[in-house]
Design a protein around this motif. Structure first.
Motif, PDB file in Angstrom:
ATOM      1  N   HIS A   1       0.878  -0.987   0.628  1.00 50.70           N
ATOM      2  CA  HIS A   1      -0.141   0.187   0.102  1.00 50.70           C
ATOM      3  C   HIS A   1       1.244   1.219  -0.067  1.00 50.70           C
ATOM      4  O   HIS A   1       1.746   1.223   0.702  1.00 50.70           O
ATOM      5  CB  HIS A   1      -1.361  -0.341   1.263  1.00 50.70           C
ATOM      6  CG  HIS A   1      -1.708   1.175   1.150  1.00 50.70           C
ATOM      7  ND1 HIS A   1      -2.760   1.438   0.246  1.00 50.70           N
ATOM      8  CD2 HIS A   1      -1.912   2.165   1.233  1.00 50.70           C
ATOM      9  CE1 HIS A   1      -3.750   2.575   0.641  1.00 50.70           C
ATOM     10  NE2 HIS A   1      -2.897   2.930   1.651  1.00 50.70           N
TER      11      HIS A   1
ATOM     12  N   GLY B   1       2.184   2.252   6.775  1.00 51.36           N
ATOM     13  CA  GLY B   1       3.129   3.329   6.403  1.00 51.36           C
ATOM     14  C   GLY B   1       2.586   4.226   8.134  1.00 51.36           C
ATOM     15  O   GLY B   1       2.983   4.753   8.156  1.00 51.36           O
ATOM     16  N   TYR B   2       0.782   4.791   7.986  1.00 54.72           N
ATOM     17  CA  TYR B   2       0.896   5.952   9.248  1.00 54.72           C
ATOM     18  C   TYR B   2       1.200   4.730  10.822  1.00 54.72           C
ATOM     19  O   TYR B   2       2.014   5.658  11.598  1.00 54.72           O
ATOM     20  CB  TYR B   2      -0.863   5.142   9.646  1.00 54.72           C
ATOM     21  CG  TYR B   2      -1.297   5.827   8.420  1.00 54.72           C
ATOM     22  CD1 TYR B   2      -0.933   6.879   7.159  1.00 54.72           C
ATOM     23  CD2 TYR B   2      -2.465   7.090   9.128  1.00 54.72           C
ATOM     24  CE1 TYR B   2      -2.033   7.645   6.073  1.00 54.72           C
ATOM     25  CE2 TYR B   2      -3.369   7.309   8.238  1.00 54.72           C
ATOM     26  CZ  TYR B   2      -3.154   7.567   6.911  1.00 54.72           C
ATOM     27  OH  TYR B   2      -3.917   8.448   6.149  1.00 54.72           O
TER      28      TYR B   2
ATOM     29  N   LYS C   1      -9.570  -5.109   9.835  1.00 52.79           N
ATOM     30  CA  LYS C   1     -10.008  -7.330   9.832  1.00 52.79           C
ATOM     31  C   LYS C   1      -9.339  -8.289   8.900  1.00 52.79           C
ATOM     32  O   LYS C   1     -10.033  -8.967   8.739  1.00 52.79           O
ATOM     33  CB  LYS C   1     -10.698  -6.922   9.907  1.00 52.79           C
ATOM     34  CG  LYS C   1     -11.585  -5.994   8.681  1.00 52.79           C
ATOM     35  CD  LYS C   1     -13.454  -5.508   8.252  1.00 52.79           C
ATOM     36  CE  LYS C   1     -13.087  -5.041   7.428  1.00 52.79           C
ATOM     37  NZ  LYS C   1     -14.786  -4.590   7.240  1.00 52.79           N
TER      38      LYS C   1
ATOM     39  N   ALA D   1      -3.235  -8.530   6.112  1.00 54.22           N
ATOM     40  CA  ALA D   1      -2.294  -6.717   6.710  1.00 54.22           C
ATOM     41  C   ALA D   1      -1.697  -6.998   7.322  1.00 54.22           C
ATOM     42  O   ALA D   1      -0.847  -5.949   7.841  1.00 54.22           O
ATOM     43  CB  ALA D   1      -3.669  -5.687   6.212  1.00 54.22           C
TER      44      ALA D   1
ATOM     45  N   LEU E   1      -9.828   4.971   5.888  1.00 55.95           N
ATOM     46  CA  LEU E   1     -10.826   3.914   5.132  1.00 55.95           C
ATOM     47  C   LEU E   1     -10.304   3.509   4.053  1.00 55.95           C
ATOM     48  O   LEU E   1      -9.217   4.089   3.235  1.00 55.95           O
ATOM     49  CB  LEU E   1     -11.825   5.493   5.625  1.00 55.95           C
ATOM     50  CG  LEU E   1     -12.279   5.105   6.901  1.00 55.95           C
ATOM     51  CD1 LEU E   1     -14.016   6.262   6.846  1.00 55.95           C
ATOM     52  CD2 LEU E   1     -12.812   4.052   7.833  1.00 55.95           C
TER      53      LEU E   1
ATOM     54  N   SER F   1      -6.664  -1.179   1.090  1.00 56.68           N
ATOM     55  CA  SER F   1      -5.185  -0.838   0.771  1.00 56.68           C
ATOM     56  C   SER F   1      -4.677  -1.925  -0.875  1.00 56.68           C
ATOM     57  O   SER F   1      -5.588  -2.458  -1.582  1.00 56.68           O
ATOM     58  CB  SER F   1      -4.537  -2.229   1.707  1.00 56.68           C
ATOM     59  OG  SER F   1      -4.516  -3.919   1.200  1.00 56.68           O
TER      60      SER F   1
ATOM     61  N   ALA G   1     -13.681  -8.169   2.990  1.00 54.38           N
ATOM     62  CA  ALA G   1     -11.593  -8.198   4.245  1.00 54.38           C
ATOM     63  C   ALA G   1     -11.655  -8.342   5.266  1.00 54.38           C
ATOM     64  O   ALA G   1     -10.803  -9.351   5.538  1.00 54.38           O
ATOM     65  CB  ALA G   1     -12.178  -6.464   4.889  1.00 54.38           C
TER      66      ALA G   1
HETATM   67  C1  LIG Z   1      -6.457   2.580   3.114  1.00 53.46           C
HETATM   68  S1  LIG Z   1      -5.768   1.103   3.967  1.00 53.46           S
HETATM   69  C2  LIG Z   1      -4.374   1.864   5.349  1.00 53.46           C
HETATM   70  C3  LIG Z   1      -3.819   1.849   4.930  1.00 53.46           C
HETATM   71  C4  LIG Z   1      -2.524   2.178   5.636  1.00 53.46           C
HETATM   72  N1  LIG Z   1      -2.850   3.637   6.364  1.00 53.46           N
HETATM   73  C5  LIG Z   1      -1.028   2.247   5.414  1.00 53.46           C
HETATM   74  O1  LIG Z   1      -0.644   3.376   5.729  1.00 53.46           O
HETATM   75  O2  LIG Z   1      -0.674   1.293   5.300  1.00 53.46           O
HETATM   76  C6  LIG Z   1      -7.371   0.767   4.793  1.00 53.46           C
HETATM   77  C7  LIG Z   1      -7.251  -0.854   5.286  1.00 53.46           C
HETATM   78  O3  LIG Z   1      -7.995  -0.754   6.607  1.00 53.46           O
HETATM   79  C8  LIG Z   1      -9.277  -1.934   7.041  1.00 53.46           C
HETATM   80  N2  LIG Z   1     -10.279  -1.539   7.439  1.00 53.46           N
HETATM   81  C9  LIG Z   1     -11.418  -0.910   6.455  1.00 53.46           C
HETATM   82  N3  LIG Z   1     -12.328  -1.206   7.239  1.00 53.46           N
HETATM   83  C10 LIG Z   1     -11.786  -1.707   8.402  1.00 53.46           C
HETATM   84  C11 LIG Z   1     -12.079  -2.171  10.231  1.00 53.46           C
HETATM   85  N4  LIG Z   1     -13.619  -1.559  10.486  1.00 53.46           N
HETATM   86  N5  LIG Z   1     -11.449  -2.114  10.367  1.00 53.46           N
HETATM   87  C12 LIG Z   1     -10.326  -2.514  10.743  1.00 53.46           C
HETATM   88  N6  LIG Z   1     -10.071  -2.224   9.161  1.00 53.46           N
HETATM   89  C13 LIG Z   1     -10.280  -2.010   8.566  1.00 53.46           C
HETATM   90  C14 LIG Z   1      -8.305  -2.920   5.476  1.00 53.46           C
HETATM   91  O4  LIG Z   1      -8.720  -3.612   5.739  1.00 53.46           O
HETATM   92  C15 LIG Z   1      -7.583  -1.486   4.702  1.00 53.46           C
HETATM   93  O5  LIG Z   1      -6.524  -3.291   4.949  1.00 53.46           O
END
Ligand SMILES: C[S@@+](CC[C@H](N)C(=O)[O-])C[C@H]1O[C@@H](n2cnc3c(N)ncnc32)[C@H](O)[C@@H]1O
Length: 312
Positions: A6, A37-38, A57, A61, A105, A108, A130
């Motif tokens: 990601h 990353g964050y 979840k 990841a 949100l 990835s 997911a």
């Molecule tokens: C856009 S990615 C986040 C990327 C992250 N900020 C990084 O720097 O790599 C979104 C992630 O949030 C997870 N996700 C989405 N909704 C979720 C939820 N309700 N509970 C836990 N994880 C969730 C997804 O599975 C995905 O891996």
């Protein structure tokens, strides 16, 4: 893995706004760890970090991030849970406090390129879960929901217009066999609408978004975690949310506004004092990626970041 797990969007801004230097030894939660990353940036930027709780979840990841963040493992707890379980997890981990929550949100890159059903560009099973322990995959929804429920999904989660036409096309196709793959679904839409490829791609992304939101209960989870984080986050702690479509952004924007202008009596640990808890808006307008970020990572173009601080 087909590509990088990601590329984080609005990384510096999100982490900068999450960390309030006034809070010493903070305990943060990254609700959407993804490729880490964050989380990595939080560990690097916050010397006094006490604990970072990393939610995802999606087990893939979490396993990826666990390796990537190995050097910070002493300060991190990984939880393969939905961020909607924030309160339960806070209890289970006996967290003394929560100093901030960040949510990035959506999906990835890995989910789009390597998992099943999320992308209309690859032929895979129509899964879109997911969290694989969820009951209904996308194909089951498309093959079993009645017309009214299909209309509801496409109207409420896709805002596609004339949702009945699409619902009819899907229920009509079901009579001659099951819809099993992404290309089965694309085929229905291509033959029903006969539009050029640019318009078709835009349309498909709205339809996939709508089904994905239903499969994963995304909007309900978001509403729940916002409410719960408001209760849990300590005074001067921060809430930072990056969203990628208007349905999510509307929820975040309205939530922050509501808590900024209709303060509530704090329920969490302040019962005796009846302290009034509210949110202070940090981003008056949503913060957006700049041109350079969009150029190097076009997927960032729809991102909107909103942040607020607990004020008691
Ligand atoms: C856009 S990615 C986040 C990327 C992250 N900020 C990084 O720097 O790599 C979104 C992630 O949030 C997870 N996700 C989405 N909704 C979720 C939820 N309700 N509970 C836990 N994880 C969730 C997804 O599975 C995905 O891996």
């Amino acid at each position: 893995m087909n590509t990088e797990f990601h590329i984080p969007v609005l990384l510096n801004k999100a982490v900068e706004l999450l960390i309030n230097p006034e809070i010493k030894e903070p305990v943060f939660a990254d609700g959407t760890t993804g490729g880490g990353g964050y989380s990595k940036k939080i560990c690097e930027s916050c010397e006094s970090l006490k604990l970072l709780v990393c939610f995802d979840k999606d087990l893939n990841a979490l396993e990826f991030s666990r390796k990537k963040l190995e050097q910070y493992s002493q300060k991190i707890k990984f939880v393969n849970r939905n961020f909607a379980d924030l309160k339960i997890v806070a209890d289970e981990l006996k967290l003394e406090k929560l100093s901030g929550l960040v949510l990035d949100l959506g999906l990835s890159n890995y989910q789009l390129t390597d998992e099943e059903g999320f992308s209309y560009l690859r032929e895979t099973k129509l899964d879109m879960r997911a969290d694989k322990s969820k009951m209904l995959a996308a194909a089951e929804i498309l093959n079993s929901y009645d017309k009214e429920n299909l209309i509801r999904i496409f109207r409420d989660f896709g805002e596609i217009g004339n949702e009945e036409r699409l619902a009819n096309a899907i229920t009509g196709k079901r009579k001659s066999g099951k819809i099993e793959t992404t290309f089965d679904l694309n085929g229905i839409i291509e033959s029903e609408y006969r539009i050029n490829s640019t318009a078709l791609n835009k349309f498909l992304s709205k339809i996939y978004q709508a089904i994905r939101i239903e499969v994963n209960g995304e909007l309900e989870d978001l509403k729940k975690v916002l409410e719960d984080s408001f209760e849990l986050i300590e005074n001067k702690g921060r809430l930072v949310v990056v969203s990628y479509h208007s349905l999510e952004d509307r929820i975040v924007k309205n939530f922050i506004k509501e808590k900024a202008f209709t303060p509530s009596v704090s329920k969490y640990g302040k019962k005796e004092t009846g302290a009034v808890k509210k949110l202070k808006i940090i981003t008056k307008k949503a913060h957006l990626p700049d041109w350079e970020e969009i150029k190097s990572n076009p997927k960032s173009r729809s991102a909107k970041l909103r942040a607020a601080e607990i004020n008691e």
